[in-house]
Design a protein around this motif. Structure first.
Motif, mmCIF file in Angstrom:
data_model
loop_
_atom_site.group_PDB
_atom_site.id
_atom_site.type_symbol
_atom_site.label_atom_id
_atom_site.label_comp_id
_atom_site.label_asym_id
_atom_site.label_seq_id
_atom_site.Cartn_x
_atom_site.Cartn_y
_atom_site.Cartn_z
ATOM 1 N N HIS A 5 26.386 46.650 34.856
ATOM 2 C CA HIS A 5 26.773 47.835 35.623
ATOM 3 C C HIS A 5 27.804 48.621 34.827
ATOM 4 C CE1 HIS A 5 24.872 46.157 39.268
ATOM 5 N NE2 HIS A 5 25.238 45.017 38.724
ATOM 6 N N GLU A 6 27.765 49.916 34.979
ATOM 7 C CA GLU A 6 28.736 50.747 34.272
ATOM 8 C C GLU A 6 29.518 51.571 35.291
ATOM 9 O OE1 GLU A 6 27.190 52.132 30.709
ATOM 10 O OE2 GLU A 6 29.000 53.184 30.117
ATOM 11 N N PHE A 7 30.840 51.532 35.174
ATOM 12 C CA PHE A 7 31.682 52.266 36.127
ATOM 13 C C PHE A 7 32.675 53.155 35.385
ATOM 14 C CE2 PHE A 7 30.616 48.293 38.368
ATOM 15 C CZ PHE A 7 30.086 48.817 39.536
ATOM 16 N N LEU A 20 29.824 43.225 44.302
ATOM 17 C CA LEU A 20 28.891 42.523 43.408
ATOM 18 C C LEU A 20 29.270 41.045 43.288
ATOM 19 C CD1 LEU A 20 28.603 45.163 40.526
ATOM 20 C CD2 LEU A 20 26.703 44.324 41.923
ATOM 21 N N VAL A 21 30.566 40.794 43.145
ATOM 22 C CA VAL A 21 31.021 39.416 42.965
ATOM 23 C C VAL A 21 30.928 38.639 44.287
ATOM 24 C CG1 VAL A 21 33.007 37.983 42.331
ATOM 25 C CG2 VAL A 21 32.482 40.029 41.014
ATOM 26 N N THR A 35 35.971 31.918 46.771
ATOM 27 C CA THR A 35 35.537 33.319 46.687
ATOM 28 C C THR A 35 36.761 34.235 46.691
ATOM 29 O OG1 THR A 35 33.483 32.786 47.830
ATOM 30 C CG2 THR A 35 34.120 35.104 47.801
ATOM 31 N N GLY A 36 37.737 33.919 47.538
ATOM 32 C CA GLY A 36 38.971 34.708 47.600
ATOM 33 C C GLY A 36 39.704 34.701 46.264
ATOM 34 N N ASP A 37 39.793 33.511 45.635
ATOM 35 C CA ASP A 37 40.461 33.385 44.328
ATOM 36 C C ASP A 37 39.755 34.250 43.289
ATOM 37 O OD1 ASP A 37 42.130 31.580 45.482
ATOM 38 O OD2 ASP A 37 41.318 29.809 44.483
ATOM 39 N N ILE A 38 38.430 34.199 43.304
ATOM 40 C CA ILE A 38 37.641 34.954 42.311
ATOM 41 C C ILE A 38 37.800 36.457 42.556
ATOM 42 C CG2 ILE A 38 35.284 35.402 41.458
ATOM 43 C CD1 ILE A 38 34.696 32.417 42.376
ATOM 44 N N LEU A 39 37.794 36.855 43.833
ATOM 45 C CA LEU A 39 37.902 38.284 44.148
ATOM 46 C C LEU A 39 39.268 38.848 43.759
ATOM 47 C CD1 LEU A 39 35.998 38.565 47.555
ATOM 48 C CD2 LEU A 39 35.262 39.385 45.321
ATOM 49 N N PHE A 64 30.414 46.118 33.445
ATOM 50 C CA PHE A 64 30.754 45.003 34.332
ATOM 51 C C PHE A 64 29.505 44.156 34.548
ATOM 52 C CE2 PHE A 64 31.531 43.131 38.543
ATOM 53 C CZ PHE A 64 32.831 42.681 38.395
ATOM 54 N N GLU A 65 29.666 42.863 34.321
ATOM 55 C CA GLU A 65 28.511 41.970 34.359
ATOM 56 C C GLU A 65 28.864 40.698 35.133
ATOM 57 O OE1 GLU A 65 27.174 41.850 30.272
ATOM 58 O OE2 GLU A 65 26.107 39.994 30.702
ATOM 59 N N VAL A 66 28.037 40.344 36.083
ATOM 60 C CA VAL A 66 28.248 39.096 36.828
ATOM 61 C C VAL A 66 27.043 38.202 36.589
ATOM 62 C CG1 VAL A 66 28.720 38.071 39.094
ATOM 63 C CG2 VAL A 66 29.395 40.427 38.649
ATOM 64 N N THR A 67 27.285 36.985 36.109
ATOM 65 C CA THR A 67 26.185 36.053 35.869
ATOM 66 C C THR A 67 26.401 34.785 36.695
ATOM 67 O OG1 THR A 67 26.171 36.844 33.585
ATOM 68 C CG2 THR A 67 24.806 34.944 34.072
ATOM 69 N N SER A 68 25.349 34.411 37.409
ATOM 70 C CA SER A 68 25.419 33.185 38.214
ATOM 71 C C SER A 68 24.714 32.064 37.481
ATOM 72 C CB SER A 68 24.728 33.399 39.562
ATOM 73 O OG SER A 68 25.333 34.460 40.250
#
Lengths: 137, 85
Positions: A5-7, A20-21, A35-39, A64-68
């Motif tokens: 993603h580009e912002f 996204l996260v 999840t709270g820690d990551i956010l 911005f890239e999120v990989t699971s």
């Protein structure tokens, strides 16, 4: 396969990057606490990118890239703004009195504290890559 | 971020509702700065409605507290000087 993603360098992007996260965390089955820690870490890294790297110049963008993975989430930010080495950010004394505390400097501290891994690399063409990961268990 | 405010005995009671992050912290800072400019020097921040605070939110709380304490000290110093004249 994860989309990049580009912002633009505008703090309005924080709502999208958080979403996204949060979606990825939900799909991976991360607990509310994790999840709270990551956010928080994502908010800190994106804010730093916009503020220090790109100086709020909305004509500039960051990727911005999120990989699971099976039991891990990886978040990567790439940009070509001002040099900003998180290793140079002093570790704040969180027990110091209010008067002795400098304003700012907590963002990188939070990321180091809350994420499992946090790395920073610069390529020959000046592109900076910030990567952070968190395991599920 | 929604900011609700009421005054009692020249104290500003500010109720924050929403995320206190890099996208909203400037709004809170601007609000408090405006009030400081109007000579309000005492604030109560109610953050019951804040589900999330990032370091940019903490920065605003710290910066405003330091600024107000500094102002208070200057006022105290100048009034002490006045007394000793």
């Amino acid at each position: 396969m994860c989309p990049v993603h580009e912002f633009p360098a505008d703090t309005k992007a924080l709502a999208s990057t958080s979403l996204l996260v949060a979606d990825a965390c939900e799909q991976l089955g991360f607990s509310e606490q994790l999840t709270g820690d990551i956010l928080i870490s994502v908010d800190e890294l994106v804010t730093n990118t916009i503020m220090h790297g790109l100086k709020y110049d909305a004509t500039k963008t960051f990727q911005f890239e999120v990989t699971s993975f099976e039991d891990q989430i990886e978040i990567v930010i790439r940009e070509k703004g001002e040099a900003f080495d998180p290793a140079e950010v002093a570790i704040p004394d969180t027990l110091a009195s209010l008067e002795d505390r400098p304003i700012g400097g907590l963002g990188i501290f939070f990321i180091r504290k809350l994420m499992d891994q946090f790395s920073y690399t610069v390529s020959n063409d000046g592109e900076k890559t910030f990567k952070m990961t968190k395991r599920k268990g | 971020m929604n900011i609700t405010e009421y005054f009692e005995n020249n104290v500003s009671f500010i109720y924050l509702d929403g995320r206190f992050d890099g996208n909203t912290s400037w709004k809170v800072e601007q609000h408090i700065r405006d009030r400081i400019g109007q000579s309000i020097s005492k604030f109560v921040l109610n953050m019951e409605g804040v589900p999330f605070i990032a370091s940019s939110g903490l920065r605003v709380v710290l910066a405003m507290t330091k600024e107000l304490r500094q102002k208070h000290r200057c006022q105290r110093r100048s009034s002490d000087r006045f007394k000793s004249v």
